[in-house]
Scaffold this motif. Sequence first.
Motif, short mmCIF file in Angstrom:
data_model
loop_
_atom_site.label_atom_id
_atom_site.label_comp_id
_atom_site.label_asym_id
_atom_site.label_seq_id
_atom_site.Cartn_x
_atom_site.Cartn_y
_atom_site.Cartn_z
N THR A 75 0.86 -1.18 0.00
CA THR A 75 0.00 0.00 0.00
C THR A 75 0.89 1.23 0.00
OG1 THR A 75 -1.67 -1.21 1.27
CG2 THR A 75 -1.86 1.19 1.27
N GLU B 13 -4.28 7.17 -2.11
CA GLU B 13 -3.91 5.95 -1.39
C GLU B 13 -4.31 4.78 -2.25
OE1 GLU B 13 -4.54 3.60 2.84
OE2 GLU B 13 -4.99 5.74 2.74
N SER B 14 -3.36 3.88 -2.48
CA SER B 14 -3.59 2.72 -3.34
C SER B 14 -3.05 1.47 -2.67
CB SER B 14 -2.87 2.88 -4.68
OG SER B 14 -3.36 4.00 -5.37
N SER C 54 -8.02 2.01 -5.05
CA SER C 54 -7.36 3.31 -5.01
C SER C 54 -8.38 4.43 -4.85
CB SER C 54 -6.57 3.51 -6.31
OG SER C 54 -5.86 4.71 -6.28
N TRP D 237 -8.29 8.74 -5.05
CA TRP D 237 -7.54 9.96 -5.37
C TRP D 237 -8.43 11.12 -4.96
CZ3 TRP D 237 -3.68 10.61 -9.73
CH2 TRP D 237 -3.40 11.96 -9.97
N GLY E 2 -12.01 1.80 -7.17
CA GLY E 2 -11.33 3.07 -7.29
C GLY E 2 -12.28 4.24 -7.41
N GLN F 81 -12.88 1.13 -2.07
CA GLN F 81 -12.69 2.57 -1.85
C GLN F 81 -13.24 2.99 -0.49
OE1 GLN F 81 -14.70 3.77 -5.40
NE2 GLN F 81 -16.64 4.11 -4.38
#
Length: 191
Positions: free
Chosen positions: A87, A107-108, A116, A118, A140, A174
Amino acid sequence: MILVAGGGACTLGISAYLARLHALASALITSVYEIRTKADADREIAAWRKRFGKDFWAESDHPGGDHNYDAQIVNLTLARLHVVQPTGVTVGITMRDGQLWAVAVIESTGWYPVASVWVQEWFDEKIPKRIRVRGHGRYGAWVEFPASLPEEQRKKAFAFNTKCLVSPRICKTQEEILPGISQLESATTPD
């Protein structure tokens, strides 16, 4: 006896390293959250450079006059040992024409399934005065909003779960990465 002591010391060392990673990632996100002006950005960039050296921030120039400062905290050393799932937390600060243009936190999680989130805050007055969430899929999402967003909503948008960096169980969605993202989605209006 020596093996037990060695194993205990190793476990203690890994635990201390994980606690440090978690604290650093949380502090970096808080640092970006506190940026409201170019002076704030300059102060935070300088503070992190002082703490970790001039190479902490990767600087780059882009067409259109953007100058980016990017920093990353990852757990790959322990992920390779299969202690945690891979991570990373990446933050970015973008300047345009000498002014603060945007800040971002990403954060991925690594291995499959990749998840992920964004989050990008824009300091451009032309950005619509609302939160937009794109990529409503399970794995995501991209959240964007103007700097003029009310403080309570900004706080929710930056409430990343940095425990994903130190958990042996991967954050798969997510919602696990950014708890409360579903409440942000409900505040979203169509384009």
